[in-house]
Design a protein around this motif. Structure first.
Motif, PDB file in Angstrom:
ATOM      1  N   MET A 125      -4.182  36.241 -50.971  1.00 52.89           N
ATOM      2  CA  MET A 125      -2.921  36.060 -51.676  1.00 52.89           C
ATOM      3  C   MET A 125      -2.062  37.307 -51.555  1.00 52.89           C
ATOM      4  O   MET A 125      -2.560  38.410 -51.390  1.00 52.89           O
ATOM      5  N   LYS A 126      -0.770  37.083 -51.680  1.00 53.10           N
ATOM      6  CA  LYS A 126       0.177  38.198 -51.779  1.00 53.10           C
ATOM      7  C   LYS A 126       0.595  38.298 -53.239  1.00 53.10           C
ATOM      8  O   LYS A 126       1.251  37.406 -53.757  1.00 53.10           O
ATOM      9  N   LEU A 127       0.197  39.368 -53.890  1.00 52.83           N
ATOM     10  CA  LEU A 127       0.495  39.563 -55.307  1.00 52.83           C
ATOM     11  C   LEU A 127       1.447  40.742 -55.495  1.00 52.83           C
ATOM     12  O   LEU A 127       1.460  41.682 -54.682  1.00 52.83           O
ATOM     13  N   LEU A 128       2.212  40.673 -56.556  1.00 51.73           N
ATOM     14  CA  LEU A 128       3.053  41.786 -56.976  1.00 51.73           C
ATOM     15  C   LEU A 128       2.678  42.152 -58.410  1.00 51.73           C
ATOM     16  O   LEU A 128       2.113  41.329 -59.131  1.00 51.73           O
ATOM     17  N   ALA A 129       2.978  43.375 -58.805  1.00 54.69           N
ATOM     18  CA  ALA A 129       2.663  43.799 -60.170  1.00 54.69           C
ATOM     19  C   ALA A 129       3.695  44.806 -60.656  1.00 54.69           C
ATOM     20  O   ALA A 129       4.337  45.490 -59.856  1.00 54.69           O
ATOM     21  N   ILE A 130       3.834  44.847 -61.969  1.00 54.20           N
ATOM     22  CA  ILE A 130       4.647  45.877 -62.633  1.00 54.20           C
ATOM     23  C   ILE A 130       3.796  46.493 -63.721  1.00 54.20           C
ATOM     24  O   ILE A 130       3.155  45.767 -64.499  1.00 54.20           O
ATOM     25  N   THR A 131       3.750  47.809 -63.778  1.00 55.44           N
ATOM     26  CA  THR A 131       3.027  48.491 -64.850  1.00 55.44           C
ATOM     27  C   THR A 131       3.986  49.415 -65.588  1.00 55.44           C
ATOM     28  O   THR A 131       4.849  50.048 -64.977  1.00 55.44           O
TER      29      THR A 131
ATOM     30  N   ALA B 272      -8.547  46.931 -57.224  1.00 52.91           N
ATOM     31  CA  ALA B 272      -9.198  45.637 -57.463  1.00 52.91           C
ATOM     32  C   ALA B 272      -8.715  44.595 -56.457  1.00 52.91           C
ATOM     33  O   ALA B 272      -9.520  43.820 -55.916  1.00 52.91           O
ATOM     34  N   ALA B 273      -7.423  44.559 -56.171  1.00 49.85           N
ATOM     35  CA  ALA B 273      -6.886  43.593 -55.222  1.00 49.85           C
ATOM     36  C   ALA B 273      -7.449  43.818 -53.825  1.00 49.85           C
ATOM     37  O   ALA B 273      -7.833  42.863 -53.133  1.00 49.85           O
ATOM     38  N   GLU B 274      -7.524  45.076 -53.421  1.00 49.08           N
ATOM     39  CA  GLU B 274      -8.070  45.402 -52.102  1.00 49.08           C
ATOM     40  C   GLU B 274      -9.534  44.974 -52.005  1.00 49.08           C
ATOM     41  O   GLU B 274      -9.956  44.383 -51.009  1.00 49.08           O
ATOM     42  N   ALA B 275     -10.305  45.250 -53.056  1.00 50.00           N
ATOM     43  CA  ALA B 275     -11.723  44.886 -53.051  1.00 50.00           C
ATOM     44  C   ALA B 275     -11.924  43.369 -53.019  1.00 50.00           C
ATOM     45  O   ALA B 275     -12.928  42.882 -52.490  1.00 50.00           O
ATOM     46  N   MET B 276     -10.969  42.624 -53.581  1.00 44.94           N
ATOM     47  CA  MET B 276     -11.087  41.159 -53.644  1.00 44.94           C
ATOM     48  C   MET B 276     -10.405  40.476 -52.460  1.00 44.94           C
ATOM     49  O   MET B 276     -10.343  39.245 -52.390  1.00 44.94           O
ATOM     50  N   GLY B 277      -9.870  41.259 -51.521  1.00 43.93           N
ATOM     51  CA  GLY B 277      -9.310  40.695 -50.297  1.00 43.93           C
ATOM     52  C   GLY B 277      -7.882  40.215 -50.408  1.00 43.93           C
ATOM     53  O   GLY B 277      -7.445  39.369 -49.621  1.00 43.93           O
ATOM     54  N   HIS B 278      -7.110  40.759 -51.350  1.00 46.86           N
ATOM     55  CA  HIS B 278      -5.721  40.332 -51.527  1.00 46.86           C
ATOM     56  C   HIS B 278      -4.770  41.496 -51.258  1.00 46.86           C
ATOM     57  O   HIS B 278      -5.140  42.664 -51.375  1.00 46.86           O
ATOM     58  N   GLU B 279      -3.526  41.154 -50.920  1.00 46.25           N
ATOM     59  CA  GLU B 279      -2.479  42.171 -50.795  1.00 46.25           C
ATOM     60  C   GLU B 279      -1.784  42.328 -52.149  1.00 46.25           C
ATOM     61  O   GLU B 279      -1.597  41.352 -52.870  1.00 46.25           O
ATOM     62  N   ILE B 280      -1.392  43.545 -52.465  1.00 49.76           N
ATOM     63  CA  ILE B 280      -0.653  43.756 -53.721  1.00 49.76           C
ATOM     64  C   ILE B 280       0.304  44.933 -53.561  1.00 49.76           C
ATOM     65  O   ILE B 280      -0.001  45.915 -52.859  1.00 49.76           O
TER      66      ILE B 280
ATOM     67  N   ILE C 170      -6.582  39.148 -61.715  1.00 45.94           N
ATOM     68  CA  ILE C 170      -6.404  38.587 -60.369  1.00 45.94           C
ATOM     69  C   ILE C 170      -7.130  37.252 -60.241  1.00 45.94           C
ATOM     70  O   ILE C 170      -6.637  36.313 -59.592  1.00 45.94           O
ATOM     71  N   LYS C 171      -8.290  37.132 -60.872  1.00 47.87           N
ATOM     72  CA  LYS C 171      -9.050  35.875 -60.806  1.00 47.87           C
ATOM     73  C   LYS C 171      -8.278  34.713 -61.422  1.00 47.87           C
ATOM     74  O   LYS C 171      -8.462  33.562 -61.033  1.00 47.87           O
ATOM     75  N   LYS C 172      -7.419  35.002 -62.396  1.00 43.85           N
ATOM     76  CA  LYS C 172      -6.612  33.929 -62.998  1.00 43.85           C
ATOM     77  C   LYS C 172      -5.699  33.286 -61.955  1.00 43.85           C
ATOM     78  O   LYS C 172      -5.433  32.080 -62.005  1.00 43.85           O
ATOM     79  N   PHE C 173      -5.218  34.076 -61.008  1.00 40.57           N
ATOM     80  CA  PHE C 173      -4.409  33.517 -59.923  1.00 40.57           C
ATOM     81  C   PHE C 173      -5.286  32.735 -58.951  1.00 40.57           C
ATOM     82  O   PHE C 173      -4.889  31.683 -58.450  1.00 40.57           O
ATOM     83  N   GLU C 174      -6.490  33.262 -58.679  1.00 39.87           N
ATOM     84  CA  GLU C 174      -7.419  32.547 -57.794  1.00 39.87           C
ATOM     85  C   GLU C 174      -7.785  31.177 -58.366  1.00 39.87           C
ATOM     86  O   GLU C 174      -7.944  30.202 -57.621  1.00 39.87           O
ATOM     87  N   ASN C 175      -7.923  31.115 -59.685  1.00 40.23           N
ATOM     88  CA  ASN C 175      -8.326  29.874 -60.351  1.00 40.23           C
ATOM     89  C   ASN C 175      -7.136  29.006 -60.776  1.00 40.23           C
ATOM     90  O   ASN C 175      -7.321  28.005 -61.482  1.00 40.23           O
TER      91      ASN C 175
END
Length: 463
Positions: A1-7, A26-34, A93-98
């Motif tokens: 997935m391609k994810l974006l975030a704001i902190t 976490a995103a890198e370890a789970m195989g996603h772009e962020i 991130i898992k919430k997006f996966e699910n």
């Protein structure tokens, strides 16, 4: 997935960047772009572009202050606190996966609304939004006043006095002007967080009325408590007016004319004729009570403030105590901030020292975190203690609380005063602290208590 975030966190320093780093790893370890946009004290960095938002599979907003979500209409948006971004990045991130994240802008189910409402904690978030914008005004005002007194002040039987007409008198007045804006800014941005731009003017005007006692026949204003109440009052009144159905021809002028005008009028009437004087009386009583504190009562106050600052290292308890101390500077009780300034830096410095004194009780990454904690403690960032506390909270948190409490008591009983809302040795560099010797003694004792106590409780790492 391609994810974006704001902190984003209220102070815009440590938590903002810690959450960004945790989400990226976490995103890198789970195989996603962020890509993570940080909204810190320096401003917006790594800003998300419209093209990136269009291509994104979802957006994580880990923030404890107001973040504009309008650019994410039609995208899956998960809004939560910045602490969740630090502690549970994988779960977010898992919430997006699910496929458990709702689309922003669509009508959500009752359960989703309740879940979002609970996670975002709107009261706390709105308060912290106001505090984050208020802090620079208190810092600037406190530093200018401290600088004017330290350099331009002349000793007299009643204390330091600045000669009339001197350049230092002008600098003192500029600092006082910055302090004057403190409560209106606090109230304005609390209201902005609740009702967006239509709440800003009613909040600021309400905050000015709260700070100006002449509106309701009081010698003193309603202070920061009045500002907080005015901010929430303005915000929720403006929000209620926004929900009133109006003809289409009136809608364009609602946010710029009707809502600010009606909300400002209602806030002014309520504050001037109903709640202003009672709150001002409460503030006067609180100020008199604090100024009259001696002996045991001051020790109790220092113990409570020290414990709150250390307990959650930048969380809600820490921020409540910090806000109290910052507001008391303007009320002439800078010694309260003096005790808090010591407690702010004691946890990271104490834990950093502990990792140096007994390396066998800490893993390699803990020792590295200890070095970072020492650097962060010197500039007054309590969050530097979080990595070490997170690994062993049952031993670490009581240790840092006791160390902070001891340091706070020493500072309080020595009348250490801090004229800016910040802590750590850095405030002494800017000559913002009175009784510098006892300030450093309080820090050193608190740090030593923390370090020896945590090392006494921890067990050696098994090879």
């Amino acid at each position: 997935m391609k994810l974006l975030a704001i902190t984003s966190c209220p102070n815009g320093i440590a938590h903002t960047y810690m959450a960004a780093e945790k989400l990226a790893k976490a995103a890198e370890a789970m195989g996603h772009e962020i890509k993570v946009e940080t909204q810190g004290s320096i401003g917006v960095e790594n800003e998300l572009t419209a093209e990136e938002i269009r291509a994104a599979d979802g957006i994580i907003i880990a923030a404890d202050k107001q973040v504009d979500k309008s650019r994410f209409n039609g995208k899956k948006v998960l809004a939560t606190g910045v602490g969740e971004g630090i502690r549970k990045p994988e779960e977010l991130i898992k919430k997006f996966e699910n496929d458990e994240v709702p689309v922003y802008g669509k009508e959500d189910s009752t359960e989703v609304k309740e879940e979002k409402r609970g996670k975002e904690n709107p009261i706390y978030r709105s308060l912290m939004n106001g505090v984050s914008y208020m802090i620079p005004f208190v810092v600037v005002g406190g530093l200018l006043i401290a600088l004017a007194l330290a350099i331009g002040g002349e000793p007299t039987p009643t204390g330091l006095q600045i000669p009339e007409g001197s350049v230092w008198q002008t600098i003192l007045n500029v600092g006082a002007a910055s302090f004057t804006l403190m409560v209106p800014i606090l109230a304005g941005f609390i209201a902005y967080s609740i009702a967006d731009r239509p709440g800003l003017a009613p909040g600021m005007v309400g905050g000015y009325i709260a700070a100006t006692g002449s509106f309701y026949g009081s010698d003193a204003g309603a202070g920061f408590i009045g500002g907080i109440i005015a901010g929430f009052l303005a915000g929720y009144i403006a929000k209620a007016i926004k929900r009133i159905p109006v003809p289409k021809m009136v809608q364009p002028i609602m946010p710029i004319l009707v809502i600010p005008l009606v909300a400002t009028f209602l806030v002014a009437v309520i504050f001037i004729f109903v709640i202003g004087q009672p709150i001002a009386g409460l503030m006067e009583g609180l100020t008199s009570f604090l100024q009259g504190m001696e002996g045991a009562s001051r020790i109790v106050l220092a113990l409570i403030l020290g414990a709150m600052i250390a307990f959650d290292m930048g969380g809600p308890f820490n921020k409540v105590a910090f806000l109290f101390g910052a507001a008391m500077i303007a009320e002439g009780n800078a010694y309260i901030m003096g005790a808090i300034a010591v407690a702010i830096c004691t946890p990271p410095l104490g834990l950093g020292l502990a990792t140096l004194l007994n390396k066998k009780k800490y893993a390699d990454e803990e020792r590295e975190a200890g070095k970072a904690a020492l650097a962060m403690g010197l500039v007054g960032i309590t969050e530097g203690a979080i990595p070490l506390a997170a690994r062993d909270p049952l031993r670490v948190i009581p240790s840092i609380m006791i160390g902070a409490m001891v340091g706070s008591v020493i500072a309080m009983m020595s009348n250490v005063a801090d004229n800016v809302p910040h802590g750590g040795p850095i405030v002494a560099v800017f000559q913002a602290v009175d009784n510098v010797l006892m300030f450093f003694i309080a820090i050193i004792v608190g740090v030593l208590v923390t370090a020896f106590l945590v090392n006494a409780l921890k067990k050696p790492i098994k090879e």
